[in-house]
Scaffold this motif. Structure first.
Motif, PDB file in Angstrom:
ATOM      1  N   LYS A  25       0.853  -1.197   0.000  1.00 40.48           N
ATOM      2  CA  LYS A  25       0.000   0.000   0.000  1.00 40.48           C
ATOM      3  C   LYS A  25       0.890   1.249   0.000  1.00 40.48           C
ATOM      4  O   LYS A  25       0.648   2.210  -0.722  1.00 40.48           O
ATOM      5  CB  LYS A  25      -0.904  -0.014   1.249  1.00 40.48           C
ATOM      6  CG  LYS A  25      -1.850   1.165   1.342  1.00 40.48           C
ATOM      7  CD  LYS A  25      -2.741   1.073   2.577  1.00 40.48           C
ATOM      8  CE  LYS A  25      -3.643   2.295   2.693  1.00 40.48           C
ATOM      9  NZ  LYS A  25      -4.436   2.285   3.938  1.00 40.48           N
ATOM     10  N   ARG A  26       1.937   1.194   0.834  1.00 37.40           N
ATOM     11  CA  ARG A  26       2.899   2.302   0.878  1.00 37.40           C
ATOM     12  C   ARG A  26       3.542   2.511  -0.491  1.00 37.40           C
ATOM     13  O   ARG A  26       3.738   3.639  -0.931  1.00 37.40           O
ATOM     14  CB  ARG A  26       3.967   1.980   1.935  1.00 37.40           C
ATOM     15  CG  ARG A  26       4.827   3.159   2.264  1.00 37.40           C
ATOM     16  CD  ARG A  26       5.889   2.879   3.296  1.00 37.40           C
ATOM     17  NE  ARG A  26       6.471   4.141   3.722  1.00 37.40           N
ATOM     18  CZ  ARG A  26       7.316   4.846   2.991  1.00 37.40           C
ATOM     19  NH1 ARG A  26       7.739   4.408   1.836  1.00 37.40           N
ATOM     20  NH2 ARG A  26       7.761   6.015   3.423  1.00 37.40           N
ATOM     21  N   VAL A  30       3.582   5.886  -2.698  1.00 38.16           N
ATOM     22  CA  VAL A  30       4.866   6.485  -3.056  1.00 38.16           C
ATOM     23  C   VAL A  30       4.959   6.681  -4.576  1.00 38.16           C
ATOM     24  O   VAL A  30       5.503   7.677  -5.050  1.00 38.16           O
ATOM     25  CB  VAL A  30       6.004   5.595  -2.498  1.00 38.16           C
ATOM     26  CG1 VAL A  30       7.292   5.782  -3.244  1.00 38.16           C
ATOM     27  CG2 VAL A  30       6.194   5.862  -1.003  1.00 38.16           C
ATOM     28  N   GLY A  81      11.045   2.454  -1.607  1.00 39.19           N
ATOM     29  CA  GLY A  81      10.058   3.356  -2.202  1.00 39.19           C
ATOM     30  C   GLY A  81      10.691   4.270  -3.237  1.00 39.19           C
ATOM     31  O   GLY A  81      10.138   4.503  -4.319  1.00 39.19           O
TER      32      GLY A  81
ATOM     33  N   LEU B  12       0.555   8.818   3.753  1.00 38.63           N
ATOM     34  CA  LEU B  12       1.817   8.078   3.901  1.00 38.63           C
ATOM     35  C   LEU B  12       2.254   8.063   5.372  1.00 38.63           C
ATOM     36  O   LEU B  12       2.692   7.026   5.880  1.00 38.63           O
ATOM     37  CB  LEU B  12       2.897   8.730   3.029  1.00 38.63           C
ATOM     38  CG  LEU B  12       4.160   7.919   2.803  1.00 38.63           C
ATOM     39  CD1 LEU B  12       3.869   6.623   2.067  1.00 38.63           C
ATOM     40  CD2 LEU B  12       5.202   8.725   2.024  1.00 38.63           C
ATOM     41  N   VAL B  15       0.224   5.482   7.091  1.00 37.03           N
ATOM     42  CA  VAL B  15       0.679   4.129   6.762  1.00 37.03           C
ATOM     43  C   VAL B  15       1.986   3.823   7.509  1.00 37.03           C
ATOM     44  O   VAL B  15       2.168   2.717   8.021  1.00 37.03           O
ATOM     45  CB  VAL B  15       0.850   3.947   5.231  1.00 37.03           C
ATOM     46  CG1 VAL B  15       1.556   2.643   4.900  1.00 37.03           C
ATOM     47  CG2 VAL B  15      -0.509   3.985   4.545  1.00 37.03           C
ATOM     48  N   ASN B  16       2.876   4.823   7.589  1.00 38.76           N
ATOM     49  CA  ASN B  16       4.128   4.619   8.336  1.00 38.76           C
ATOM     50  C   ASN B  16       3.850   4.235   9.792  1.00 38.76           C
ATOM     51  O   ASN B  16       4.472   3.321  10.322  1.00 38.76           O
ATOM     52  CB  ASN B  16       4.980   5.902   8.317  1.00 38.76           C
ATOM     53  CG  ASN B  16       5.657   6.141   6.982  1.00 38.76           C
ATOM     54  OD1 ASN B  16       5.765   5.234   6.151  1.00 38.76           O
ATOM     55  ND2 ASN B  16       6.091   7.362   6.747  1.00 38.76           N
ATOM     56  N   LEU B  19       2.568   0.762   9.986  1.00 39.63           N
ATOM     57  CA  LEU B  19       3.702  -0.170   9.803  1.00 39.63           C
ATOM     58  C   LEU B  19       4.492  -0.295  11.100  1.00 39.63           C
ATOM     59  O   LEU B  19       4.842  -1.402  11.516  1.00 39.63           O
ATOM     60  CB  LEU B  19       4.635   0.345   8.705  1.00 39.63           C
ATOM     61  CG  LEU B  19       4.356  -0.101   7.284  1.00 39.63           C
ATOM     62  CD1 LEU B  19       5.252   0.651   6.294  1.00 39.63           C
ATOM     63  CD2 LEU B  19       4.602  -1.604   7.129  1.00 39.63           C
TER      64      LEU B  19
END
Lengths: 95, 95
Positions: A25-26, A30, A81, B12, B15-16, B19
């Protein structure tokens, strides 16, 4: 193997798949960001933005990993990324 | 900066953090597994189990990353987990 170990390993497999899905997903995010930056003539690698992302993570980190380990893992994730954006760029040049 | 870019960067960051939380959740699981293995006198590093975990991931992988990149990232994640178990082992010896 004990039932407890088997149960934990099953949980671990599930967490691995969740991690995989989040990493991908990341990657999709990106790629989109890379396309916008490309259009706007911005550089792909931005060390200030990378530092800000790491600081944001630091403020959310609770362990059990050392923060240095988290930083190392995220630097690898960020690098992957960036490579994805560079691949897109090369492909765009070849069109 | 365009609104679109800002929106994607916010996503993002989220999402980080997800994670990060999953990596730490994985760390807690791995510590528990290490304690059980220690009690049962099993070796911490099991290359067959590691290969099985990677194969399991391969069957779930859909991109955009190359599978070699995913494998590299997970090997780093696995290594961090193993180090966590080894730290626990050293601490246990010191008690």
């Amino acid at each position: 193997m004990s039932n407890e170990l088997e149960k934990l390993r099953k949980e671990l497999d599930e967490v691995n798949v969740e991690l995989l899905e989040l990493i991908n997903k990341r990657g999709r995010l990106v790629k989109k960001i890379g396309q916008i930056k490309e259009k706007q003539g911005m550089k792909r690698f931005d060390p200030v933005r990378e530092r800000n992302m790491l600081n944001h993570l630091l403020s959310h980190h609770e362990g059990p990993f050392e923060y240095s380990t988290i930083e190392h893992l995220f630097k690898e994730i960020f690098k992957a990324g960036l490579e994805l954006q560079e691949d897109d760029h090369r492909k765009a040049l070849l069109v």
